[in-house]
Design an enzyme around this catalytic site. Structure first.
Site, mmCIF file in Angstrom:
data_model
loop_
_atom_site.group_PDB
_atom_site.id
_atom_site.type_symbol
_atom_site.label_atom_id
_atom_site.label_comp_id
_atom_site.label_asym_id
_atom_site.label_seq_id
_atom_site.Cartn_x
_atom_site.Cartn_y
_atom_site.Cartn_z
ATOM 1 C CE LYS A 1 -3.851 -1.771 2.290
ATOM 2 N NZ LYS A 1 -5.340 -2.188 3.289
ATOM 3 N NE ARG A 2 6.900 0.141 1.623
ATOM 4 C CZ ARG A 2 8.391 0.376 1.155
ATOM 5 N NH1 ARG A 2 8.176 1.206 0.555
ATOM 6 N NH2 ARG A 2 8.373 -0.874 0.351
#
Ligand code: GLU
Length: 488
Positions: free
Chosen positions: A265-266
């Protein structure tokens, strides 16, 4: 249509192609666990499974692996179904839910218990932790020591109050080997494996359920992420114990982020439906994911049908793919440009309404999409630029005055006279009116176009002005001009 598949797998030891004629039906499956979103990696696997099945006129199955009761949710199942639908990944069988098949797993377990291929283990979690600690202290790799194998517990009393788990009796010696369709030959010694738990409290564990299912569902090709390579030797041992035919395994390298680290997700959006939210077109996501880790010459852009025609598991790369979000968006922009205007209108409408735009009050949305699509990389960007046509007009009197300064007002009024004369209010005729005044007055376009933009649109940055005006229509344009001039 049923093609005969020449299944080609690279064999590193001989550096040759191993051609095996497969006469049976090609059956693939995607088997996600409904524990959250549908990850891009799962979607890519689904695309390859779909393409392999379609290529050979075989079958593609959807199986929901929902045996992890703590983590599985109905919402996550719905997300999987929605993602499959959105990507247009049509399946021939399913969705099949593992929790509907508990009786079948029990039946197989009972048979294995009766045959001695499985046994009950009464070791408590605490006891197993102690065992592992002792192994670690002795410099050994922690592994179940077989303490409840029938031959090791003849004199043991069954502890009270402990519900046993069922363990598979893994072979002690020899190797497990398979010719992976992507990675080539992989061999693991049975000494590396221990007696895995196949059922706990009547619920099968992943490695067991997956084998019973793939066997029952006659899956010919198990295509999945490389994170499952470690599970494959255990599963092959189970197939052998069950006397089941072993499918072809194809493990796909994982998808990495732009920095080469595992995609998370980052890095950016990793779930399929996030791309829907962000206004990507499904065919662009399908195309980008398919190309990520698989290739056919230099081909970058292809349709579903083209992929089905040319897809071959042997063309999957063994190197981890790196996602390139810029390229992803660029590809989407290409699909946006080519998309049908009516379809774009349908997909953009709610996004405009969410922004407070009133589509009924403005020009034909398909026409607006046609004007704006070549400069909008996503449906969200398209909706944002379409707001020009659907939000209430806001103008600044000073900006209008400034635009009409330096003699521009006279040129502009001459243009309005020309505009009023137009019978067919089309972009070429509107441009003709601008040109007439430019030539008559020996001026450039800006003295007319700048006030025109500011007065009609409330901004000096607009799409091509003649086409913009055509979309608004003569009546609306003249009304805006009259009220705008009155402000200055
Ligand atoms: N449920 C497993 C997963 O989501 C499926 C793995 C497999 O395809 O065997 O990773």
């Amino acid at each position: 249509m049923f093609r005969i598949a020449f299944f080609e797998a690279f064999v590193p030891d001989s550096l040759s192609l191993n051609r095996e004629i497969i006469m049976k039906e090609i059956r693939t499956r995607i088997a996600p666990s409904p524990t959250g979103m549908m990850h891009l990696g799962t979607a890519r696997t689904a695309i390859y499974c779909w393409a392999a099945a379609r290529h050979f006129g075989g079958k593609f199955l959807l199986r929901i692996e929902d045996t992890d009761q703590k983590r599985s949710t109905d919402e996550a199942t719905q997300v999987i179904l929605d993602s499959m639908k959105w990507l247009n990944l049509d399946y021939d069988e399913g969705p099949i839910y593992q929790m509907d098949r508990l009786d079948r797993y029990k039946e197989v377990v009972d048979q294995m218990l009766a045959d001695g291929r499985a046994y009950k283990c009464y070791a408590t979690p605490e006891e197993l932790e102690q065992m592992r600690e002792a192994q670690r202290d002795a410099g050994l790799k922690p592994r179940y020591d077989g303490r409840w194998r029938p031959e090791n517990c003849a004199d043991k009393t069954i502890p009270e109050g402990v519900t046993p788990v069922i363990r598979f009796r893994n072979p002690d010696d020899g190797d497990v080997s398979w010719n992976d369709a992507v990675y080539g030959r992989i061999t693991i010694s049975n000494r590396e494996l221990d007696d895995l738990i196949i059922m706990r409290d009547g619920i099968p564990t992943y490695n067991f359920a997956v084998v019973v299912d793939d066997w029952d569902m006659k899956v010919s090709h198990v295509v999945r992420g490389a994170d499952h390579i470690n599970n494959t030797p255990r599963q092959i041992n189970l197939y052998n114990a069950l006397g089941a035919e072993i499918p072809v395994f194809a493990h796909l390298p994982l998808i990495n982020g732009p920095d080469g680290q595992k995609l998370s997700k980052r890095h950016g959006s990793v779930s399929v439906m996030e791309y829907e939210n962000r206004g990507f077109l499904p065919e662009a996501v399908f195309n980008y994911l398919a190309r990520l880790g698989w290739g056919h010459g230099n081909m970058e852009k292809f349709t579903r049908d083209e992929l089905a025609e040319i897809f071959d598991l042997a063309d999957c790369s063994r190197a981890a793919a790196r996602i390139d979000f810029k390229k992803f968006e660029w590809l989407n922009a290409q699909y946006m440009k080519e998309a049908d205007d009516n379809r774009l209108a349908e997909l953009t409408r709610s996004r405009i309404e969410k922004r407070g735009g009133v589509v009924e009050n403005g020009p034909d949305l398909a026409g607006v999409c046609g004007l704006l699509k070549s400069r909008a990389a996503t449906l969200e960007a398209l909706a944002e630029s379409a707001m020009l046509f659907y939000k209430p007009l806001e103008r600044d009197a000073d900006a209008i005055k400034a635009s009409l300064a330096d003699g521009n007002r006279e040129a502009f009024e001459a243009f309005v006279t020309e505009l009023e004369k137009i019978e067919e209010f089309t972009a070429p005729n509107i441009y003709g009116a601008i040109k007439t005044v430019m030539e008559a007055k020996g001026i450039k376009m800006n003295p007319i176009a700048v006030p025109l933009r500011v007065i009609v649109c409330g901004t000096d940055k607009t799409p091509q002005i003649d086409r913009t005006l055509e979309l608004f229509g003569k009546q609306e344009v003249l009304a805006r001009i009259a009220s705008g001039l009155a402000m200055a």
